[in-house]
Enzyme design. Structure first.
Site, PDB file in Angstrom:
ATOM      1  N   CYS A  85       2.788  -5.786  -6.426  1.00 58.65           N
ATOM      2  CA  CYS A  85       3.111  -6.196  -5.066  1.00 58.65           C
ATOM      3  C   CYS A  85       2.564  -7.598  -4.789  1.00 58.65           C
ATOM      4  O   CYS A  85       3.082  -8.572  -5.316  1.00 58.65           O
ATOM      5  CB  CYS A  85       2.610  -5.148  -4.073  1.00 58.65           C
ATOM      6  SG  CYS A  85       3.366  -5.291  -2.431  1.00 58.65           S
ATOM      7  N   HIS A 196       4.447   0.260  -6.197  1.00 53.97           N
ATOM      8  CA  HIS A 196       3.024   0.540  -6.407  1.00 53.97           C
ATOM      9  C   HIS A 196       2.831   1.714  -7.366  1.00 53.97           C
ATOM     10  O   HIS A 196       2.840   2.880  -6.932  1.00 53.97           O
ATOM     11  CB  HIS A 196       2.357   0.868  -5.074  1.00 53.97           C
ATOM     12  CG  HIS A 196       2.123  -0.305  -4.197  1.00 53.97           C
ATOM     13  ND1 HIS A 196       0.940  -1.010  -4.184  1.00 53.97           N
ATOM     14  CD2 HIS A 196       2.935  -0.923  -3.299  1.00 53.97           C
ATOM     15  CE1 HIS A 196       1.016  -1.995  -3.304  1.00 53.97           C
ATOM     16  NE2 HIS A 196       2.224  -1.970  -2.757  1.00 53.97           N
ATOM     17  N   GLU A 198       0.081   2.649  -8.750  1.00 51.46           N
ATOM     18  CA  GLU A 198      -1.189   3.323  -8.469  1.00 51.46           C
ATOM     19  C   GLU A 198      -1.044   4.363  -7.365  1.00 51.46           C
ATOM     20  O   GLU A 198      -1.843   5.296  -7.269  1.00 51.46           O
ATOM     21  CB  GLU A 198      -2.272   2.294  -8.111  1.00 51.46           C
ATOM     22  CG  GLU A 198      -2.257   1.760  -6.692  1.00 51.46           C
ATOM     23  CD  GLU A 198      -1.182   0.714  -6.429  1.00 51.46           C
ATOM     24  OE1 GLU A 198      -1.144   0.189  -5.303  1.00 51.46           O
ATOM     25  OE2 GLU A 198      -0.369   0.424  -7.339  1.00 51.46           O
TER      26      GLU A 198
END
Length: 223
Positions: A85, A196, A198
């Site tokens: 990002c 994302h 994660e």
């Protein structure tokens, strides 16, 4: 066990969960303040957030900090460099990846889950995926509209798709050229992606599809 630096700029806000995802993937990870050195690490991650409050352009100020000289050296040495990002925005601003991230086609912040098609599995971050695999991750950005003059000359790693892998306009959340969600450098050791991973690294969060990004990175760093 490979050690990874997760760089923290003023305004970074995805660092803790990125560290946790790397550890879950079998690596060691530490948050490193941008004024410190990363030379002792095996790889580096630039996580999401709003570095320097996105003044000028998203990632523009962070890209000009001294630590990015070491990130550039990492890239040239073939060590893994991942930008997520805002980290992707920093890498393009620093010239480590081609193209630019512009404001979304519909000028507002977008936060939702999307589908991705894996287009290139020959990178440090995608070797555990299957080519054409459809995965699910969240996005959260206002400037994720990827543009490059000639998409045919870059390595497209991830593309926004529907759940069946179709690269439709409806599946493109921000107007990115060719539905591009992530690209790598020619060597495949530098990856920038707007979604994302994660936040898709545990079933409790809704998906584990992003964990392979970190597991691939850890395996690559062991070589």
């Amino acid at each position: 066990m490979p050690r990874f630096a997760v760089i923290v700029f003023p305004g970074t806000n995805c660092d803790f969960e990125t560290v946790e995802a790397i550890r879950k993937a079998g690596g060691e990870a530490e948050r490193v303040w941008y004024k410190e050195s990363i030379r002792e690490y095996d790889g580096v991650v630039l996580p999401g957030g709003f570095s320097y409050a996105d003044y000028l352009r998203a990632g523009a100020i962070a890209a000009r900090q001294r630590i990015m000289e070491e990130v550039r050296e990492f890239a040239e040495e073939g060590r893994p460099v991942l930008g997520i990002c805002n980290g992707f925005q920093v890498l393009t601003e620093a010239g480590l990846l081609p193209g630019a991230l512009r404001p979304n086609k519909i000028p507002r912040f977008i936060c939702k889950w999307i589908y991705l098609k894996v287009n290139d599995t020959n990178t440090a971050f995608t070797q555990l995926y299957e080519e054409g695999e459809i995965i699910r991750m969240p996005i959260a950005h206002a400037e994720g509209n990827y543009y490059v003059d000639d998409p045919s000359r870059i390595r497209i790693v991830f593309q926004y798709s529907d759940e069946n892998g179709n690269l439709t306009e409806e599946a493109n959340p921000n107007g990115s050229v060719m539905n591009i969600a992530g690209v790598s450098n020619e060597g495949g050791n530098v990856l920038g992606m707007m979604p994302h991973p994660e936040r898709a690294s545990d079933a409790f969060l809704g998906s584990e599809d992003g964990l392979k990004v970190f597991r691939s990175m850890v395996e690559y760093a062991k070589r």
